[in-house]
Design an enzyme around this catalytic site. Sequence first.
Site, mmCIF file in Angstrom:
data_model
loop_
_atom_site.group_PDB
_atom_site.id
_atom_site.type_symbol
_atom_site.label_atom_id
_atom_site.label_comp_id
_atom_site.label_asym_id
_atom_site.label_seq_id
_atom_site.Cartn_x
_atom_site.Cartn_y
_atom_site.Cartn_z
ATOM 1 N N LYS A 109 14.872 13.189 64.188
ATOM 2 C CA LYS A 109 14.993 13.486 65.621
ATOM 3 C C LYS A 109 13.623 13.219 66.229
ATOM 4 O O LYS A 109 12.717 14.037 66.163
ATOM 5 C CB LYS A 109 15.387 14.958 65.816
ATOM 6 C CG LYS A 109 16.142 15.247 67.105
ATOM 7 C CD LYS A 109 15.397 14.901 68.388
ATOM 8 C CE LYS A 109 14.375 15.958 68.760
ATOM 9 N NZ LYS A 109 13.592 15.566 69.970
ATOM 10 N N CYS A 119 -3.470 15.445 67.089
ATOM 11 C CA CYS A 119 -3.588 16.794 66.524
ATOM 12 C C CYS A 119 -4.992 17.008 65.986
ATOM 13 O O CYS A 119 -5.516 18.112 66.016
ATOM 14 C CB CYS A 119 -2.567 16.962 65.418
ATOM 15 S SG CYS A 119 -2.659 15.643 64.193
ATOM 16 N N GLU A 155 3.369 20.197 60.309
ATOM 17 C CA GLU A 155 2.077 19.635 60.729
ATOM 18 C C GLU A 155 1.917 20.016 62.189
ATOM 19 O O GLU A 155 2.631 19.502 63.044
ATOM 20 C CB GLU A 155 2.087 18.106 60.593
ATOM 21 C CG GLU A 155 2.214 17.595 59.185
ATOM 22 C CD GLU A 155 0.971 17.790 58.358
ATOM 23 O OE1 GLU A 155 -0.053 18.272 58.883
ATOM 24 O OE2 GLU A 155 1.027 17.472 57.162
ATOM 25 N N GLU A 164 -5.174 24.556 72.273
ATOM 26 C CA GLU A 164 -5.097 23.106 72.117
ATOM 27 C C GLU A 164 -4.705 22.490 73.468
ATOM 28 O O GLU A 164 -3.677 22.842 74.036
ATOM 29 C CB GLU A 164 -4.032 22.752 71.080
ATOM 30 C CG GLU A 164 -3.972 21.268 70.810
ATOM 31 C CD GLU A 164 -2.850 20.892 69.849
ATOM 32 O OE1 GLU A 164 -1.730 21.394 70.026
ATOM 33 O OE2 GLU A 164 -3.110 20.079 68.947
HETATM 34 P P1 NAD Z 1 6.568 19.766 70.512
HETATM 35 O O1 NAD Z 1 6.404 20.891 69.563
HETATM 36 O O2 NAD Z 1 6.860 20.078 71.924
HETATM 37 O O3 NAD Z 1 7.773 18.813 70.045
HETATM 38 C C1 NAD Z 1 7.780 18.196 68.759
HETATM 39 C C2 NAD Z 1 9.207 17.815 68.432
HETATM 40 O O4 NAD Z 1 9.975 19.012 68.298
HETATM 41 C C3 NAD Z 1 9.913 16.991 69.505
HETATM 42 O O5 NAD Z 1 10.753 16.062 68.861
HETATM 43 C C4 NAD Z 1 10.736 18.035 70.251
HETATM 44 O O6 NAD Z 1 11.880 17.516 70.894
HETATM 45 C C5 NAD Z 1 11.143 18.948 69.122
HETATM 46 N N1 NAD Z 1 11.459 20.326 69.502
HETATM 47 C C6 NAD Z 1 11.102 21.004 70.618
HETATM 48 N N2 NAD Z 1 11.601 22.266 70.571
HETATM 49 C C7 NAD Z 1 12.251 22.381 69.388
HETATM 50 C C8 NAD Z 1 12.950 23.449 68.737
HETATM 51 N N3 NAD Z 1 13.061 24.651 69.295
HETATM 52 N N4 NAD Z 1 13.457 23.226 67.513
HETATM 53 C C9 NAD Z 1 13.337 22.021 66.911
HETATM 54 N N5 NAD Z 1 12.704 20.972 67.482
HETATM 55 C C10 NAD Z 1 12.164 21.144 68.702
HETATM 56 O O7 NAD Z 1 5.281 18.839 70.342
HETATM 57 P P2 NAD Z 1 4.900 17.528 71.165
HETATM 58 O O8 NAD Z 1 4.479 17.965 72.524
HETATM 59 O O9 NAD Z 1 5.964 16.495 71.018
HETATM 60 O O10 NAD Z 1 3.640 17.009 70.331
HETATM 61 C C11 NAD Z 1 2.373 17.515 70.504
HETATM 62 C C12 NAD Z 1 2.056 18.547 69.446
HETATM 63 O O11 NAD Z 1 2.215 17.982 68.149
HETATM 64 C C13 NAD Z 1 0.628 19.020 69.513
HETATM 65 O O12 NAD Z 1 0.568 20.419 69.377
HETATM 66 C C14 NAD Z 1 -0.020 18.347 68.310
HETATM 67 O O13 NAD Z 1 -1.153 18.982 67.805
HETATM 68 C C15 NAD Z 1 1.089 18.303 67.342
HETATM 69 N N6 NAD Z 1 0.843 17.245 66.360
HETATM 70 C C16 NAD Z 1 0.460 17.603 65.097
HETATM 71 C C17 NAD Z 1 0.173 16.612 64.165
HETATM 72 C C18 NAD Z 1 -0.265 16.970 62.767
HETATM 73 O O14 NAD Z 1 -0.176 16.105 61.885
HETATM 74 N N7 NAD Z 1 -0.734 18.170 62.499
HETATM 75 C C19 NAD Z 1 0.278 15.271 64.528
HETATM 76 C C20 NAD Z 1 0.662 14.965 65.819
HETATM 77 C C21 NAD Z 1 0.955 15.969 66.723
#
Ligand code: NAD
Length: 504
Positions: A187, A295, A261, A396
Site C-alpha cells: 500500500k 527520515c 521504520e 520532526e
Molecule cells: P505517514 O505515517 O503519514 O504515512 C505512511 C504510510 O502509512 C502511507 O502509505 C499512509 O497512507 C499510511 N497510513 C496512514 N495512516 C495509517 C494507518 N492508520 N494505518 C496504516 N497505514 C496508514 O507518513 P508519511 O507522511 O507518508 O511519511 C513521512 C514519515 O515517514 C516521516 O515521519 C518520516 O520520518 C518517515 N520515514 C521514515 C523512514 C525510515 O526509514 N525510518 C524513511 C522515510 C520516511
Amino acid sequence: MVEQAADIRQRDFRSYRMHIDGQWVDAADGQGFDCIDPYSGLAWARVPTATIADVDAAVAAARLAFEQGDWANALPAKRARLLRKLGDLIESEFQELANVQVLENGKLMREVLGQTQGLAAFCYYFAGAAEHLHGDTVPVSLPDMFNYTTREPIGVIAAVTPWNSPLALLFWKLCPALAAGNTIVVKPSEVTPVSTLVFAELVEKAGFPKGVFNVVTGDGSVGAALVKHPGVDKIAFTGSTAVGIEVAKEAASRLARVSLELGGKSPNIVFADAEFDNAINGILAGIFGATGQTCLAGSRALIHVDIYEQFAKRLVERARAIKLGDPLHPDSEMGTLSCRMQYDKVMHWIQVGLEDGAELLTGGRHPTADALQKGLFVEPTIFGNVGNSMRIAREEIFGPVLCLIPFKDEADAIAIANDTRFGLAAGVWTNDIKCANRMIKKIRAGTVWVNTYRRTGYSMPFGGMKQSGLGRENGREAIHEYTEVKSVWIDSGPGMRDPFNPRA
Ligand code: NAD
C-alpha cells in the site's frame, strides 16, 4: 533518448489500475483520486481508491500464492533468478521510474535517478541472499542428538510505504521479503501511488507467479484496513512515528510480526577540529537534500562553540545560494515539498520556531520568484542558537529547516544528541579518531556516520533505536526479518527412555 522536462509535463493525463492476483483492476466501487504534481499544482494521473473488498482480494491472492507453495517452496535459485530478471528490467526502465516519482513528490530528478539507478542492485544483492539463506547446525549437551535450524518464510507481508522515497523504501521490504519466499501486498502513500504501479508492470514482465506481488492504492484508511487484516502475517511499515505506534498496537493485538521504520531528529555534530568545508557540505546535504524530506535528515546541527559563529555564517551564505527550481530540470538544486499538507506543516513549524524565540538566520518563506509561485517551495531555512528544548528541536519537521545548536564539549554534545525520543541516525565531524569512537559508542542511534552523512546501501542494516523504529532493513539482517526460525531435534541414539521407569 531522455525525455525533456517540458515533455514529461505535457504527457496525457493517465488513469492507473491496481495490481491484484496478476490482474489490473479498478476499485470495486469505481472510486479513485487524482495525483497532483507539487511543482505545477496540476492533476496528472488518477488512481483507484481500494475498498475493503479490494484489500480482501489482495490479501486472499497473496495467501493463495503463499499456500500453493510455488513461490514459498520454490528452489532458492528460482527466486533468485526472478529477482535478477527484475533487476535487469529495472536497469532498462529506471528513467521512467524516476520520471513518475518526480511528478509525484517534487524531488530533484538527479536525486531520484540516483535512487532508481540503484534499485537493480537491491534485486541482485537479495537474489544472492536467497541462495545463501540457511539455518545452522547447533551442538547441544545431549549425546546422539542432531540439531539444526531452518529459516522459513513468514507468509503474507503487508508493506505500507511513505511518499518521500516510494520505490527505494519499497525495495527495502520487497527484496528481502520475496527472497525469503514470502508474498506481499503493498500500500503506497496516497501522495506517490503511481511509481509503485508502474513498477508492478515490471514485476509482471519478470514473470513472478500471480498473487506473489499485489498493490492496493488509497489513503491511510486503506493502509489501516490492510494492517488490520487477519490474513496478514507481518507488517513492514515506513512512515511517521504516530502512525507507526498505531500499526504496532494493531500488530500486537494479534501478535502479527512487525517492523517499523519511523521518524527522526538526527544530530549532526561538528567538532572544532573538523575539516570545515567538508562539514559544511555534510550539514547542507543532511538537511537540504530531498528538501529535508528524509527520515534521516540531520535536522539538528550541533556546532562546537569555538567555531559556531564562523560556521553559521558560512552555512547561511551557502543556503542562500541554493537554487530552487523545477525538480525535473538538471540545474535545480532543491525541489518542492511533496504535497500541500506537508507544505502547511513545514510552514507551521517555522512559525512555532519564531514563537519560541529561535533566531531565524535565513529562509522561512515561500520564495518570491515568479517562476516558483505555483510550486510548493519553502526557502532553505536555518534557525540559530536553538535550545534543544524548543519545539522545533524536538519534533520532526520533515522539511528544509535546520536547527543550529551550540555545544561546549564532548559530554555536552552527547547529552544534547541523546536528549530526544528519536534514535535513527547521527553524524560526527572530527579528525580525532578517539573522539569519533567515543561518540559512536555513546550515541543512541541506529546509524552513525563519521565525516560523511546520508549514506545508505543494500548491504548495510538501517533502522532506528527508541521511537525511530523496530527491526532493521537492508543487509543480512533484513532477510532474517522476513523469516521464522524452526528448531529441529533428531535423536539418532538408542531412543527415548520410558519416562515412568527410568531404569528400564
Ligand atoms: P505517514 O505515517 O503519514 O504515512 C505512511 C504510510 O502509512 C502511507 O502509505 C499512509 O497512507 C499510511 N497510513 C496512514 N495512516 C495509517 C494507518 N492508520 N494505518 C496504516 N497505514 C496508514 O507518513 P508519511 O507522511 O507518508 O511519511 C513521512 C514519515 O515517514 C516521516 O515521519 C518520516 O520520518 C518517515 N520515514 C521514515 C523512514 C525510515 O526509514 N525510518 C524513511 C522515510 C520516511
